[in-house]
Design a protein around this motif. Structure first.
Motif, short mmCIF file in Angstrom:
data_model
loop_
_atom_site.label_atom_id
_atom_site.label_comp_id
_atom_site.label_asym_id
_atom_site.label_seq_id
_atom_site.Cartn_x
_atom_site.Cartn_y
_atom_site.Cartn_z
N ASP A 348 0.84 -1.20 0.00
CA ASP A 348 0.00 0.00 0.00
C ASP A 348 0.88 1.26 0.00
OD1 ASP A 348 0.77 0.66 2.63
OD2 ASP A 348 -1.20 0.32 3.51
N PHE A 349 0.21 2.41 -0.09
CA PHE A 349 0.92 3.67 -0.28
C PHE A 349 1.52 4.21 1.01
CE2 PHE A 349 1.41 8.02 -2.06
CZ PHE A 349 1.97 7.67 -3.29
N THR A 350 1.31 3.53 2.13
CA THR A 350 1.95 3.96 3.37
C THR A 350 3.23 3.19 3.66
OG1 THR A 350 0.85 2.42 4.91
CG2 THR A 350 -0.36 4.42 4.31
N GLY A 351 3.60 2.26 2.76
CA GLY A 351 4.82 1.50 2.97
C GLY A 351 4.64 0.17 3.66
N SER A 369 6.80 -3.55 7.17
CA SER A 369 6.82 -2.14 6.82
C SER A 369 8.21 -1.75 6.33
CB SER A 369 6.47 -1.27 8.04
OG SER A 369 5.20 -1.60 8.55
N THR A 370 8.23 -0.80 5.40
CA THR A 370 9.52 -0.26 4.99
C THR A 370 10.15 0.49 6.17
OG1 THR A 370 8.54 1.80 4.19
CG2 THR A 370 8.73 -0.01 2.60
N ASP A 371 11.47 0.59 6.15
CA ASP A 371 12.15 1.34 7.21
C ASP A 371 11.71 2.80 7.20
OD1 ASP A 371 13.50 -0.91 8.01
OD2 ASP A 371 15.34 -0.45 6.91
N LYS A 412 7.94 10.03 1.71
CA LYS A 412 8.87 9.76 2.80
C LYS A 412 8.56 8.43 3.49
CE LYS A 412 9.70 14.62 4.02
NZ LYS A 412 9.54 15.64 5.10
N LEU A 413 7.33 7.92 3.31
CA LEU A 413 6.93 6.66 3.95
C LEU A 413 7.47 5.44 3.23
CD1 LEU A 413 3.18 7.63 4.47
CD2 LEU A 413 4.85 7.39 6.31
N GLY A 414 7.98 5.63 2.00
CA GLY A 414 8.38 4.49 1.20
C GLY A 414 7.18 3.73 0.64
N PRO A 415 6.23 4.43 0.00
CA PRO A 415 5.07 3.75 -0.58
C PRO A 415 5.46 2.63 -1.54
CG PRO A 415 4.75 6.13 -0.64
CD PRO A 415 6.18 5.90 -0.23
N PHE A 429 9.81 -6.91 -4.49
CA PHE A 429 9.09 -5.69 -4.85
C PHE A 429 9.98 -4.50 -4.58
CE2 PHE A 429 8.15 -6.54 -0.41
CZ PHE A 429 8.32 -5.32 0.20
N GLY A 430 9.66 -3.39 -5.21
CA GLY A 430 10.39 -2.15 -5.00
C GLY A 430 9.56 -1.16 -4.21
N SER A 431 10.22 -0.13 -3.69
CA SER A 431 9.55 0.93 -2.93
C SER A 431 10.07 2.28 -3.39
CB SER A 431 9.81 0.73 -1.43
OG SER A 431 9.45 1.89 -0.69
N THR A 432 9.26 3.30 -3.17
CA THR A 432 9.72 4.64 -3.51
C THR A 432 10.77 5.16 -2.53
OG1 THR A 432 7.91 5.68 -2.27
CG2 THR A 432 7.53 5.22 -4.60
N ASP A 433 11.13 4.36 -1.51
CA ASP A 433 12.29 4.72 -0.68
C ASP A 433 13.60 4.40 -1.40
OD1 ASP A 433 12.54 1.96 -0.49
OD2 ASP A 433 12.09 1.85 1.65
#
Length: 441
Positions: A348-351, A369-371, A412-415, A429-433
């Motif tokens: 999800d978009f909150t990471g 959760s992402t770091d 900043k959450l790493g969505p 999977f990848g993250s925006t972090d």
């Protein structure tokens, strides 16, 4: 309890038959064409095996073959990473962000970049085989995105995360690479040479990824239409028009095809079921003013798809469109799910990244959760939920620049808008972090 007992035969069907779920021929792996992977039972998420840092947000989705997993990044590189170690094998530089996802045919990987080119690269060496220049790749822009100001110049749509991903079509004579472009065309290229076979013009940019079924290509456009096109000739078979209104226009998701039906979500905001031969509407599901950017997965007559503002993974009856249940997350679900055994995986978009037991009606799940989420959730989220107004901190959200600031806060959450791929009991999977994750199952 009665519902769970009724689903028991489905459980045994999954256990016995899931090893046959991968339908693609071994030489071809296409993005979003088959999101069902081999597996048994419910497989919750284990520990992080490794994570690989890129220098940009990751919107691209991974694929894996022969012990190597591939992913694109906004830093302009396509990365080839060893599955076991997480070590870099090679990386290929483009001159733009890579928001498309790769596909593989034999020993060649295909993907697009914001530099306006689509590439073919050798999977072993990382050397360019060919590249094809489109009319240009860019974010979708329009006047008054979501009714924001100013209203006298086009603005980039802040939720236009992806470029179209190339897919491979093969008949008994040759192989073709097919994809959409921001220039409004669907292209068919010779897979070996990169030469143009044909192109098909729509009335808007195309950032949806095509899906192939038999000799037909299905693809959506920002012109709010879904097209069925003959893969060999490039001739239109039919088109279906969704609604066109401010903030609720366009098709970004890919279709799912099953049992003579085509399923897809749009921003208008509905989820549709069409007859695959005629394009005639069979049913549509009202998504409650929630966009559907996620591409659906179908298993045993149940559709699984994510939504934006209702923060849900939906389970719909594929024959009627009736909602069976929904699993609520903490934010938008743009990631397209993957299924293994009776487990569905998505972010999800909150990471947060979830594993959900599909036989539990949304009751059994776990997540990691992402770091970045762990670090910033307390300051950005309201009661651990995405809340645009809360994050805006009294800013005027009628102004485009203020809306963009909120989106930058959310990043900043790493969505997770990258869609997962499963290989060797590991989910990627990848993250925006900027990190690319490998999670054990």
């Amino acid at each position: 309890m009665k519902r769970l007992l009724a689903l028991l035969p489905l459980y045994f069907f999954l256990v016995i038959n899931n090893s046959f779920a991968q339908k693609n021929e071994p030489s071809i792996i296409n993005s979003f064409s088959d999101r069902v992977f081999p597996g048994k039972g419910y497989l919750p998420l284990g520990d992080i095996k490794w994570k690989f840092k890129t220098d940009g947000k990751i919107f691209s989705s991974p694929i894996a073959k022969n012990g190597i997993v591939f992913i694109g990044s906004e830093d302009g590189f396509l990365y080839a990473i060893e599955e076991k170690s997480g070590n870099l094998k090679w990386k290929f530089k483009t001159n733009g962000a890579i928001h498309s996802s790769p596909s593989i045919y034999e020993n060649t990987i295909f993907f697009g970049s914001f530099d306006g080119c689509y590439y073919a690269v050798n999977t072993t060496t990382g050397k360019e085989v060919w590249k094809f220049k489109t009319g240009g790749e860019n974010w979708y822009s329009d006047l008054r995105i979501l009714s924001t100001e100013p209203n006298n110049k086009p603005m980039d749509d802040l939720w236009d995360f992806y470029l179209s991903s190339p897919v491979v079509y093969k008949d008994n004579k040759s192989a073709s690479v097919l994809f959409g472009s921001s220039d409004g065309n669907v292209y068919s290229l010779d897979a070996k040479k990169g030469s143009l076979n044909w192109k098909f013009k729509t009335e808007g940019p195309i950032h949806s990824t095509p899906v192939l079924d038999k000799n037909t290509l299905y693809i959506g456009s920002w012109d709010a239409k879904l097209y069925a096109i003959n893969c060999k000739t490039g001739k239109e078979k039919w088109k279906f028009t969704t609604e066109d209104k401010i903030g609720f226009k366009g098709i970004q998701s890919s279709v799912a095809v099953a049992d003579g039906m085509v399923y897809f979500g749009a921003r208008d905001p509905h989820f549709f079921a069409l007859d695959s031969e005629t394009g005639k509407l069979i049913w549509k599901y009202d998504a409650e003013s929630s966009w559907i950017l996620s591409s659906a997965v179908i298993l045993n007559n149940i559709i699984y798809v994510g939504t934006s503002d209702t923060y849900a993974l939906l389970a719909l009856d594929s024959k009627t469109g009736k909602e069976l249940y929904r699993f609520r997350t903490s934010g938008y679900v743009y990631s397209s799910p993957a299924i293994s055994g009776n487990t569905i995986y998505f972010g999800d978009f909150t990471g947060n990244f979830f594993s959900l037991d599909i036989l539990s009606l949304g009751k059994i799940s776990n997540f990691i959760s992402t770091d970045s989420r762990k670090k910033h959730a307390a300051e950005i989220l309201k009661n651990d939920q995405l809340d645009f107004t809360y994050a805006a901190k009294n800013s005027d959200l009628s102004q485009y620049k203020e809306t963009k600031k909120v989106m930058d806060e959310f990043y900043k959450l790493g969505p997770i808008v990258s869609s997962p791929f499963i290989s060797n009991n590991t989910i990627y999977f990848g993250s925006t972090d900027g990190y690319f994750y490998a999670i054990g199952l």
